[in-house]
Scaffold this motif. Structure first.
Motif, mmCIF file in Angstrom:
data_model
loop_
_atom_site.group_PDB
_atom_site.id
_atom_site.type_symbol
_atom_site.label_atom_id
_atom_site.label_comp_id
_atom_site.label_asym_id
_atom_site.label_seq_id
_atom_site.Cartn_x
_atom_site.Cartn_y
_atom_site.Cartn_z
ATOM 1 N N LYS A 141 0.160 18.986 -17.842
ATOM 2 C CA LYS A 141 -0.904 18.804 -16.849
ATOM 3 C C LYS A 141 -1.393 17.363 -16.827
ATOM 4 N N PHE A 142 -1.483 16.757 -17.992
ATOM 5 C CA PHE A 142 -1.920 15.359 -18.075
ATOM 6 C C PHE A 142 -0.919 14.424 -17.411
ATOM 7 N N LEU A 143 0.370 14.635 -17.652
ATOM 8 C CA LEU A 143 1.390 13.785 -17.037
ATOM 9 C C LEU A 143 1.399 13.936 -15.521
ATOM 10 N N ALA A 144 1.251 15.160 -15.038
ATOM 11 C CA ALA A 144 1.204 15.374 -13.594
ATOM 12 C C ALA A 144 0.001 14.671 -12.971
ATOM 13 N N THR A 145 -1.127 14.694 -13.670
ATOM 14 C CA THR A 145 -2.320 14.007 -13.161
ATOM 15 C C THR A 145 -2.092 12.506 -13.091
ATOM 16 N N LYS A 146 -1.446 11.939 -14.100
ATOM 17 C CA LYS A 146 -1.165 10.506 -14.099
ATOM 18 C C LYS A 146 -0.293 10.113 -12.917
ATOM 19 N N VAL A 147 0.772 10.868 -12.684
ATOM 20 C CA VAL A 147 1.695 10.526 -11.605
ATOM 21 C C VAL A 147 1.025 10.681 -10.244
ATOM 22 N N LEU A 148 0.278 11.754 -10.064
ATOM 23 C CA LEU A 148 -0.393 11.968 -8.777
ATOM 24 C C LEU A 148 -1.436 10.879 -8.506
ATOM 25 N N LEU A 149 -2.149 10.463 -9.530
ATOM 26 C CA LEU A 149 -3.117 9.382 -9.351
ATOM 27 C C LEU A 149 -2.412 8.061 -9.056
ATOM 28 N N GLY A 150 -1.259 7.823 -9.710
ATOM 29 C CA GLY A 150 -0.510 6.608 -9.413
ATOM 30 C C GLY A 150 -0.026 6.560 -7.973
ATOM 31 N N VAL A 151 0.466 7.694 -7.470
ATOM 32 C CA VAL A 151 0.892 7.753 -6.062
ATOM 33 C C VAL A 151 -0.300 7.541 -5.132
ATOM 34 N N ALA A 152 -1.441 8.125 -5.477
ATOM 35 C CA ALA A 152 -2.636 7.917 -4.663
ATOM 36 C C ALA A 152 -3.053 6.449 -4.665
ATOM 37 N N GLY A 153 -2.880 5.778 -5.809
ATOM 38 C CA GLY A 153 -3.194 4.356 -5.863
ATOM 39 C C GLY A 153 -2.281 3.511 -4.991
ATOM 40 N N LEU A 154 -1.008 3.895 -4.865
ATOM 41 C CA LEU A 154 -0.089 3.164 -3.994
ATOM 42 C C LEU A 154 -0.524 3.215 -2.533
ATOM 43 N N PHE A 155 -1.118 4.329 -2.135
ATOM 44 C CA PHE A 155 -1.618 4.431 -0.764
ATOM 45 C C PHE A 155 -3.023 3.838 -0.612
ATOM 46 N N PHE A 156 -3.783 3.820 -1.710
ATOM 47 C CA PHE A 156 -5.145 3.299 -1.628
ATOM 48 C C PHE A 156 -5.155 1.782 -1.462
ATOM 49 N N GLY A 157 -4.159 1.091 -2.051
ATOM 50 C CA GLY A 157 -4.111 -0.366 -1.925
ATOM 51 C C GLY A 157 -3.956 -0.836 -0.487
ATOM 52 N N PRO A 158 -2.929 -0.370 0.252
ATOM 53 C CA PRO A 158 -2.826 -0.761 1.667
ATOM 54 C C PRO A 158 -4.017 -0.317 2.501
ATOM 55 N N LEU A 159 -4.609 0.830 2.177
ATOM 56 C CA LEU A 159 -5.800 1.263 2.912
ATOM 57 C C LEU A 159 -6.953 0.290 2.696
ATOM 58 N N SER A 214 -4.755 -12.107 5.762
ATOM 59 C CA SER A 214 -3.744 -11.773 6.763
ATOM 60 C C SER A 214 -2.323 -11.896 6.232
ATOM 61 N N SER A 215 -2.153 -12.173 4.932
ATOM 62 C CA SER A 215 -0.819 -12.330 4.371
ATOM 63 C C SER A 215 -0.160 -10.973 4.176
ATOM 64 N N PRO A 216 1.145 -10.826 4.462
ATOM 65 C CA PRO A 216 1.818 -9.529 4.262
ATOM 66 C C PRO A 216 2.027 -9.178 2.801
ATOM 67 N N MET A 217 1.852 -10.151 1.898
ATOM 68 C CA MET A 217 2.016 -9.866 0.476
ATOM 69 C C MET A 217 0.791 -9.197 -0.130
ATOM 70 N N ILE A 218 -0.344 -9.328 0.517
ATOM 71 C CA ILE A 218 -1.572 -8.777 -0.055
ATOM 72 C C ILE A 218 -1.502 -7.259 -0.185
ATOM 73 N N PRO A 219 -1.089 -6.500 0.848
ATOM 74 C CA PRO A 219 -1.022 -5.043 0.656
ATOM 75 C C PRO A 219 -0.011 -4.607 -0.396
ATOM 76 N N VAL A 220 1.080 -5.380 -0.566
ATOM 77 C CA VAL A 220 2.066 -5.026 -1.589
ATOM 78 C C VAL A 220 1.466 -5.147 -2.979
ATOM 79 N N TRP A 221 0.805 -6.284 -3.227
ATOM 80 C CA TRP A 221 0.192 -6.485 -4.545
ATOM 81 C C TRP A 221 -0.962 -5.509 -4.774
ATOM 82 N N LEU A 222 -1.729 -5.233 -3.715
ATOM 83 C CA LEU A 222 -2.813 -4.260 -3.864
ATOM 84 C C LEU A 222 -2.273 -2.867 -4.179
#
Length: 304
Positions: A96-114, A126-134
Motif C-alpha cells: 500500500k505504501f509503494l502504491a501511494t508513492k507511485v500514485l503521488l509521483g504521477v500526480a506530481g508530474l501533472f501538477f508541475g505543468p498545471l 514563457s520558456s518551454p523548459m519550465i514545465p518539464v523541470w516543474l
C-alpha cells in the motif's frame, strides 16, 4: 537547438528507464533470498493483511499496483529495511505504501505543468523548459513525501515505545521479585495495559508460546522488525542470564534506569533547544521594537 537537445536527452532517458523497468532482469542470489523471505512473511501475516485490506472503490487496483511494485523491488534486491521497520511500527502495509508513492509521483508530474499554466496565465515565464523541470521536481517531491511522513510518525511512535519499554522492564522486575518465573513475569507485565505497545509485546509473547520459541528470542525478533535497539539488547541480556532470577532482576532494573536517564537527557535537550529558539524570537522582537523607535528620529536626521 540547445532546448531540442535537452528535451531529446530527457525523453531518451525516460524511454530507457521505462524499458529497463519493464524488462525482466536476471535475479541474483540476494534477490532470490529476499523473494523467499518476502513470500514467507506474506504467508505468516496473511490474516493481519486481510484485516488491514482497503475497502475503497479502487482498493483492488491499488493493491495490484502495490504488489507489482513490490515484486519489482524484490527483483532488484532493494530491501529498504529501515523503511520497512518504520512501516511495521506504524502498522502499515508495504504494498500500500509503494502504491501511494507511485500514485503521488504521477500526480506530481501533472501538477508541475498545471502550476506552469497558472503562472503563464498571469504572465510569469514563457520558456518551454519550465514545465518539464516543474514536472520532474514535483514528481520527485511528491514521490518522496510518503517517506518523510512515515519517518516522522515512526520516530514519534518509537519514542513512545521506548518509554513504555522502560516501565515494562520495571514491571517485569517487580513480578520476578514476587516469585514468578521469567516467562510468567514477561506475560503478566504485558497484561497491565491495553496500549498499542504492550499489546504488540503481548501478541509477540503469545505467538512465541505457541510456536515454541523462547520469549526473549521473540522480543529480539520484534526489535528487529520495529528497529528498536532496546528490545534487541534486552533479548541478548535475557538469553545470557535467563536461568538466574537474581541476575535477571538486576539486569532489568539497571536497564530500566538507563533508559530513564536517557529519556531525561533527551527531554532536557529538547527543552534547551526550545528555550534557545524562544530566546532568538525575543531578540528579534526587541530588534524590531528598536527599529520602530529609532526610525522616526533617523528619518529626521537624514532629511536635515
Amino acid at each position: 537547438m540547445t532546448t531540442t537537445l535537452v528535451l531529446g536527452a530527457i525523453l531518451g532517458l525516460g524511454i530507457y528507464a521505462l524499458v529497463r523497468a519493464l524488462m525482466p532482469s536476471r535475479q541474483g542470489a540476494l534477490s532470490r533470498v529476499a523473494q523467499i523471505d518476502a513470500l514467507r512473511a506474506r504467508g505468516a501475516h496473511a490474516g493481519r493483511a486481510a484485516v488491514q485490506r482497503d475497502t475503497g472503490r479502487f482498493a483492488s487496483s491499488r493493491s495490484r499496483l502495490g504488489e507489482r511494485i513490490s515484486d519489482f523491488y524484490r527483483q532488484q534486491g532493494w530491501e529498504q529495511r529501515s523503511l520497512r521497520a518504520d512501516l511495521n511500527v506504524l502498522e502499515r502495509g508495504w504494498e500500500k505504501f509503494l502504491a501511494t508513492k507511485v500514485l503521488l509521483g504521477v500526480a506530481g508530474l501533472f501538477f508541475g505543468p498545471l502550476l506552469f499554466a497558472v503562472g503563464w496565465a498571469i504572465g510569469f515565464g514563457s520558456s518551454p523548459m519550465i514545465p518539464v523541470w516543474l514536472a520532474l521536481l514535483c514528481g520527485i517531491g511528491f514521490f518522496m513525501l510518503p517517506d518523510l511522513e512515515v519517518r516522522r510518525d515512526a520516530a514519534d511512535k518509537r519514542r513512545d515505545l521506548r518509554r513504555v519499554i522502560g516501565a515494562y522492564l520495571d514491571l517485569v522486575a517487580m513480578n520476578l521479585a514476587g516469585g514468578r518465573g521469567l516467562p510468567e513475569a514477561l506475560m503478566a507485565a504485558a497484561d497491565v495495559s491495553d496500549g498499542w505497545a504492550l499489546r504488540r509485546i503481548r501478541g509477540t509473547l503469545a505467538d512465541a508460546r505457541i510456536t515454541g520459541v523462547s520469549q526473549w528470542q521473540a522480543l529480539g525478533s520484534l526489535g528487529e522488525e520495529l528497529g528498536i535497539d532496546e528490545l534487541k539488547d534486552l533479548s541478548a541480556s535475557l538469553a545470557l542470564v535467563a536461568d538466574d532470577g537474581a541476575k535477571v532482576r538486576e539486569s532489568l532494573a539497571s536497564r530500566a534506569e538507563t533508559m530513564r536517564h536517557r529519556e531525561m537527557a533527551e527531554i532536557e535537550g529538547s527543552a534547551g533547544e526550545k528555550s534557545q529558539s524562544m530566546l532568538v524570537a525575543q531578540l528579534l522582537l526587541c530588534a524590531g521594537f528598536l527599529v520602530f523607535l529609532i526610525y522616526p528620529a533617523a528619518m529626521r536626521v537624514f532629511q536635515v
